[in-house]
Design an enzyme around this catalytic site. Sequence first.
Site, PDB file in Angstrom:
ATOM      1  CB  CYS A 154      82.837 133.429  98.663  1.00 52.95           C
ATOM      2  SG  CYS A 154      82.051 134.652  97.604  1.00 52.95           S
ATOM      3  CB  CYS A 157      81.503 136.697  99.900  1.00 43.59           C
ATOM      4  SG  CYS A 157      80.609 135.690  98.717  1.00 43.59           S
ATOM      5  CG  ASP A 158      83.980 136.369 103.089  1.00 46.03           C
ATOM      6  OD1 ASP A 158      83.031 137.120 103.385  1.00 46.03           O
ATOM      7  OD2 ASP A 158      83.934 135.135 103.158  1.00 46.03           O
TER       8      ASP A 158
HETATM    9  C1  LIG Z   1      80.439 131.749 104.298  1.00 45.74           C
HETATM   10  C2  LIG Z   1      79.755 132.362 103.103  1.00 45.74           C
HETATM   11  C3  LIG Z   1      79.689 133.724 102.985  1.00 45.74           C
HETATM   12  C4  LIG Z   1      79.054 134.314 101.912  1.00 45.74           C
HETATM   13  N1  LIG Z   1      78.987 135.657 101.825  1.00 45.74           N
HETATM   14  C5  LIG Z   1      78.314 136.238 100.817  1.00 45.74           C
HETATM   15  C6  LIG Z   1      78.191 137.648 100.738  1.00 45.74           C
HETATM   16  O1  LIG Z   1      78.705 138.375 101.587  1.00 45.74           O
HETATM   17  N2  LIG Z   1      77.499 138.171  99.691  1.00 45.74           N
HETATM   18  C7  LIG Z   1      76.936 137.383  98.710  1.00 45.74           C
HETATM   19  O2  LIG Z   1      76.296 137.908  97.806  1.00 45.74           O
HETATM   20  N3  LIG Z   1      77.055 136.048  98.762  1.00 45.74           N
HETATM   21  C8  LIG Z   1      77.719 135.455  99.771  1.00 45.74           C
HETATM   22  N4  LIG Z   1      77.866 134.098  99.809  1.00 45.74           N
HETATM   23  C9  LIG Z   1      77.298 133.302  98.702  1.00 45.74           C
HETATM   24  C10 LIG Z   1      75.769 133.152  98.908  1.00 45.74           C
HETATM   25  O3  LIG Z   1      75.542 132.655 100.190  1.00 45.74           O
HETATM   26  C11 LIG Z   1      75.180 132.233  97.865  1.00 45.74           C
HETATM   27  O4  LIG Z   1      75.483 132.706  96.566  1.00 45.74           O
HETATM   28  C12 LIG Z   1      73.669 132.144  98.016  1.00 45.74           C
HETATM   29  O5  LIG Z   1      73.324 131.766  99.324  1.00 45.74           O
HETATM   30  C13 LIG Z   1      73.072 131.154  97.024  1.00 45.74           C
HETATM   31  O6  LIG Z   1      71.713 131.132  97.250  1.00 45.74           O
HETATM   32  P1  LIG Z   1      70.813 129.903  96.807  1.00 45.74           P
HETATM   33  O7  LIG Z   1      69.428 130.282  97.206  1.00 45.74           O
HETATM   34  O8  LIG Z   1      71.088 129.549  95.417  1.00 45.74           O
HETATM   35  O9  LIG Z   1      71.327 128.656  97.656  1.00 45.74           O
HETATM   36  P2  LIG Z   1      71.757 128.421  99.156  1.00 45.74           P
HETATM   37  O10 LIG Z   1      71.876 129.649  99.958  1.00 45.74           O
HETATM   38  O11 LIG Z   1      72.901 127.496  99.079  1.00 45.74           O
HETATM   39  O12 LIG Z   1      70.506 127.603  99.724  1.00 45.74           O
HETATM   40  C14 LIG Z   1      70.230 126.313  99.266  1.00 45.74           C
HETATM   41  C15 LIG Z   1      69.005 125.824 100.003  1.00 45.74           C
HETATM   42  O13 LIG Z   1      68.593 124.579  99.451  1.00 45.74           O
HETATM   43  C16 LIG Z   1      68.272 123.680 100.493  1.00 45.74           C
HETATM   44  N5  LIG Z   1      68.409 122.332  99.965  1.00 45.74           N
HETATM   45  C17 LIG Z   1      69.510 121.699  99.461  1.00 45.74           C
HETATM   46  N6  LIG Z   1      69.185 120.451  99.078  1.00 45.74           N
HETATM   47  C18 LIG Z   1      67.861 120.296  99.352  1.00 45.74           C
HETATM   48  C19 LIG Z   1      66.936 119.222  99.198  1.00 45.74           C
HETATM   49  N7  LIG Z   1      67.311 118.045  98.678  1.00 45.74           N
HETATM   50  N8  LIG Z   1      65.655 119.417  99.587  1.00 45.74           N
HETATM   51  C20 LIG Z   1      65.251 120.607 100.108  1.00 45.74           C
HETATM   52  N9  LIG Z   1      66.078 121.656 100.259  1.00 45.74           N
HETATM   53  C21 LIG Z   1      67.362 121.497  99.894  1.00 45.74           C
HETATM   54  C22 LIG Z   1      69.244 124.042 101.621  1.00 45.74           C
HETATM   55  O14 LIG Z   1      68.743 123.593 102.877  1.00 45.74           O
HETATM   56  C23 LIG Z   1      69.243 125.566 101.493  1.00 45.74           C
HETATM   57  O15 LIG Z   1      68.155 126.101 102.217  1.00 45.74           O
HETATM   58  C24 LIG Z   1      78.490 133.490 100.895  1.00 45.74           C
HETATM   59  C25 LIG Z   1      78.560 132.096 101.000  1.00 45.74           C
HETATM   60  C26 LIG Z   1      79.186 131.535 102.092  1.00 45.74           C
HETATM   61  C27 LIG Z   1      79.249 130.027 102.214  1.00 45.74           C
END
Ligand SMILES: Cc1cc2nc3c(=O)[nH]c(=O)nc-3n(C[C@H](O)[C@H](O)[C@H](O)COP(=O)(O)OP(=O)(O)OC[C@H]3O[C@@H](n4cnc5c(N)ncnc54)[C@H](O)[C@@H]3O)c2cc1C
Length: 331
Positions: A154, A157-158
Amino acid sequence: MEFFKPMEIKYDSKQVNIENIEKTRCLIIGSGPAGYTAAIYASRANLKPVLYTGLQMGGQLTTTTEVENYPGYPDGITGPQMMEDLKKQAERFGADIRFGIATSVDFSHKTHKVTIDDDKVILADAVIIATGATAKYLGIESEVKYAGMGVSACATCDGFFYRGKDVAVVGGGDTAAEEATYLAGLCRKVYLIVRRDVLRASKAMQHKVLNTPNVEILWEHQTIDLFGDDGVEGATLIKKSGTPEEEVIKIKIDGFFLAIGHSPNSDVFKKFIETDEVGYIKTIPGTTKTNVPGDFAAGDVQDPHYRQAVTAAGTGCMAAIDAERYLSELK
Ligand SMILES: Cc1cc2nc3c(=O)[nH]c(=O)nc-3n(C[C@H](O)[C@H](O)[C@H](O)COP(=O)(O)OP(=O)(O)OC[C@H]3O[C@@H](n4cnc5c(N)ncnc54)[C@H](O)[C@@H]3O)c2cc1C
């Protein structure tokens, strides 16, 4: 959580034992910023939401150290701490947060059926899908070794951590071209490592990246390894692999950015929920409504463009409000 009267319910032609069935008004699937934010809003609206965390409790941010771009944290915060705070905030208003994975769904009835861990059945009036998207990696060992130590998927992000440094971006599509030009605004030099001798990116993006002076495209190169003592210091590449001109080269870099796509975690819903060709859940623009009334999608699983914690949290809020309105109109 109210329980159904003892009886057997027929869904998908299978008999389900009543002891393993619960009924709730609002079920949230996923515990990233989208899921927890939906839980905060849904519990404050008295929907008594049940949230299943999935395997990765707290979502993608639990795999990172500093988060510096989430509003409200002037000194930054670690990803795991931020997710713990969001969880506590949701629990404070009564969200029922449980560990479990949605393993199958049946959204063909007005009451939506979600099976957890192939065992427990939740019948919900409304479902918020917040299962995120997973970045694709090349599959080389050193990507894991240097995760959070120079390897990132990302740039938004980084990228800031690599100001004035040299980095590489892997990929040949629109995302890679976009990330390379974004990083070129922060970094001294950006190598764009492209497997083929052409870019898949749109003509406009190609034009932009080809005309950015501090981007150097390494055509027909593939990454085979990363090296460095306390983090990434360089990458070993193979040029024109499998041809008589094959050559191994090393480049010095401080950061290695993957831009070869994401896989939205939507497989389990696809039989009922419309997705695009990549698998991102389609929502009605300006809302979190999917093609199935009562099913809403929030966060990265429905977002091919932004994929940020703050946008995930924003759509989590929208999903809870959309669900509340849907439930209030439900007869
Ligand atoms: C290394 C890294 C660094 C990042 N740094 C930043 C940053 O500095 N700033 C920023 O804004 N964004 C950052 N991001 C991006 C950010 O993490 C994501 O945009 C954000 O987490 C997305 O949120 P979400 O709730 O959509 O999904 P996610 O955070 O991906 O969470 C998905 C959830 O769904 C659950 N899940 C999946 N499938 C199932 C299932 N079948 N049943 C039940 N649960 C399930 C998982 O266990 C998880 O809890 C970073 C991402 C990464 C990988």
